[in-house]
Design a protein around this motif. Structure first.
Motif, mmCIF file in Angstrom:
data_model
loop_
_atom_site.group_PDB
_atom_site.id
_atom_site.type_symbol
_atom_site.label_atom_id
_atom_site.label_comp_id
_atom_site.label_asym_id
_atom_site.label_seq_id
_atom_site.Cartn_x
_atom_site.Cartn_y
_atom_site.Cartn_z
ATOM 1 N N ASP A 193 0.767 -1.200 0.109
ATOM 2 C CA ASP A 193 0.010 0.028 0.026
ATOM 3 C C ASP A 193 0.999 1.386 -0.067
ATOM 4 O O ASP A 193 0.568 2.299 -0.570
ATOM 5 N N ALA A 194 2.130 1.182 0.891
ATOM 6 C CA ALA A 194 2.869 2.404 0.779
ATOM 7 C C ALA A 194 3.476 2.662 -0.482
ATOM 8 O O ALA A 194 3.628 3.729 -0.865
ATOM 9 N N VAL A 215 3.719 5.886 -5.505
ATOM 10 C CA VAL A 215 3.496 6.124 -6.930
ATOM 11 C C VAL A 215 2.308 7.045 -7.381
ATOM 12 O O VAL A 215 2.453 7.753 -8.374
ATOM 13 N N HIS A 216 1.094 6.736 -6.661
ATOM 14 C CA HIS A 216 0.096 7.797 -6.921
ATOM 15 C C HIS A 216 0.688 9.360 -6.658
ATOM 16 O O HIS A 216 0.042 10.038 -7.184
ATOM 17 N N ASP A 217 1.236 9.466 -5.376
ATOM 18 C CA ASP A 217 1.612 10.746 -4.900
ATOM 19 C C ASP A 217 2.726 11.495 -6.283
ATOM 20 O O ASP A 217 2.537 12.576 -6.587
ATOM 21 N N ALA A 218 3.591 10.546 -6.757
ATOM 22 C CA ALA A 218 4.551 10.722 -7.796
ATOM 23 C C ALA A 218 3.642 11.397 -8.911
ATOM 24 O O ALA A 218 4.049 12.311 -9.436
ATOM 25 N N GLU A 219 2.633 10.365 -9.317
ATOM 26 C CA GLU A 219 1.876 10.778 -10.614
ATOM 27 C C GLU A 219 1.032 12.083 -10.406
ATOM 28 O O GLU A 219 1.129 13.036 -11.083
ATOM 29 N N VAL A 220 0.539 12.247 -9.114
ATOM 30 C CA VAL A 220 -0.182 13.632 -8.713
ATOM 31 C C VAL A 220 0.781 14.818 -8.830
ATOM 32 O O VAL A 220 0.248 15.657 -9.443
#
Length: 429
Positions: A242-243, A248-253
């Motif tokens: 999950d981390a 990855v999600h934070d990097a994409e955002v």
């Protein structure tokens, strides 16, 4: 079956930790081993299986040989004695199990990996919904999990282990692995109670060897510890996944945000360039105007300045007795804005706040809700009212003097003059 396949033999060695040609230890009832020696340790000769699929180990036993008909891979005349695998154990003894690590506090630390909370999904994976009351589960769902204080209070001391075992014990017991032993969990019960838990992750010797876990006495402590360790490992791996997904999600955002900022910056640069081009075009157009148009603009500007100068001089003359004092904030008592003051006959624009003064008196106050006007109108009304008050005061003084004179005449004749007898004054005089 004439002979056990080599692959099956190797799997049995790995599963049970007992290798052919090495020694094993008796794990059945004390002193009840079947071989001829007076020691509980014996050498394993081979693994065999009967027609029913039961697996045996052939062990040394002096001159003993197998008698009777052939049973699977067990042939008459084979040297040694057959012993069921569950009655043998690896030579190295396992540490004596204790329940020191099975207190609620220790289990929570292990399951949470030292954190302060177990997520509601983790609680559900262990079947905690069946381990607490309905109202308690609703509270855990609302708060998204359970913290350490709640966990310790709910499973005081060593109550978590029995509650966890009870979740699996609700399902029907396997007919093969546990047999008639009710204090035992089989593969089917574990799979139904904890479907997200990989059976192979439970590192219990009994579970790894026989596909069952005793739940009583010291062996039960060992098996329970293995179940807790398996859940702890699964939760830790899931949190790491999950981390990683969150990273990855934070990097994409962040990348999307930076791309949007770059796009806006590019648009802003283009807008400024267009504005500069328009300004240059306007300047070029103005420079290209006809000479007579430019001269006309200059003449009009000079005339406007002259008019402002004349009005300013007139306003300076009038400001001594009458004028407009402008204030801010749409209130006549607002902050003064002297640069916006006007003369008495200059027009106050609509929406300006301030006051008109006349002879040192404030004669009109204005907020922002009014139309255009001149202070001269209010000063003129003030002067008329002032003159009227002066005339009225003069009349009052004259009347008072007349009354005083009449009163003095009446006292001279010994009679008091009373107002209202003016028409009969000759009667008394």
């Amino acid at each position: 079956m004439e002979q056990m396949p080599d692959g099956l033999v190797q799997e049995l060695e790995r599963q049970h930790g007992i290798a052919i040609g090495e020694h094993a230890r008796w794990a059945g009832d004390p002193g009840m081993w079947p071989w001829a020696f007076d020691k509980d340790v014996v050498k394993v000769l081979s693994f065999e299986r009967d027609y029913d699929g039961r697996v045996y180990a052939m062990v040394e036993s002096g001159d003993d040989v197998v008698r009777g008909p052939q049973m699977g891979s067990i042939r008459p005349g084979m040297h040694g004695r057959k012993v069921r695998l569950e009655n043998l154990a690896p030579l190295a003894r396992l540490p004596e199990p204790t329940r020191d690590g099975l207190s609620a506090a220790n289990i929570f630390v292990k399951l949470s990996d030292g954190g302060g909370k177990l997520a509601i999904g983790e609680c559900a994976e262990m079947g905690m919904e069946k381990m607490v009351g309905a109202s308690q589960w609703e509270v855990l769902v609302r708060q998204g999990g359970i913290n350490r204080a709640q966990f310790v209070r709910l499973y005081d001391r060593y109550q978590f282990g029995p509650a966890l075992v009870a979740v699996a014990a609700e399902f029907n017991q396997d007919s093969g692995a546990c047999g008639p032993n009710v204090h035992c969990l089989g593969l089917g019960q574990v799979a139904k109670a904890w479907p997200t838990l990989q059976p192979g992750s439970i590192q219990s010797p009994e579970w790894q060897r026989f596909g069952r876990m005793g739940t009583s006495k010291k062996e039960g402590w060992r098996n329970l510890q293995a179940i807790v360790d398996a859940f702890a490992l699964k939760f830790k791996e899931t949190r790491a996944e999950d981390a990683a997904k969150k990273a990855v999600h934070d990097a994409e955002v962040a990348a999307a945000r930076d791309a949007k900022a770059a796009e806006l910056a590019q648009e802003s640069t283009a807008t400024r360039a267009e504005a500069a081009q328009e300004a240059k075009a306007a300047a070029d157009l103005k420079a290209a105007q006809e000479p007579e148009v430019a001269e006309r603009d200059v003449a009009m500007a000079a005339a406007a300045k002259e008019q402002q100068r004349e009005e300013g001089e007139s306003a300076e003359e009038e400001d001594a007795n009458c004028g407009w004092h402008q204030t801010g904030g749409c209130h006549w008592r607002g902050r003064r804005e002297p640069e916006q003051d006007l003369g008495c006959k200059q027009t106050v624009p609509a929406g300006a706040s301030g006051y008109c003064h006349c002879d040192g008196k404030i004669v009109a106050r204005a907020g922002c809700n009014h139309g255009p006007f001149q202070c001269a109108e209010h000063c003129e009304a003030y002067q008329h009212a002032k003159q009227a008050r002066h005339q009225e005061q003069e009349r009052d003084r004259m009347w008072n003097r007349e009354q005083e004179q009449r009163g003095a005449g009446g006292r001279a004749y010994g009679r008091r003059w009373m107002p209202g007898f003016e028409g009969h004054r000759s009667t008394f005089w």
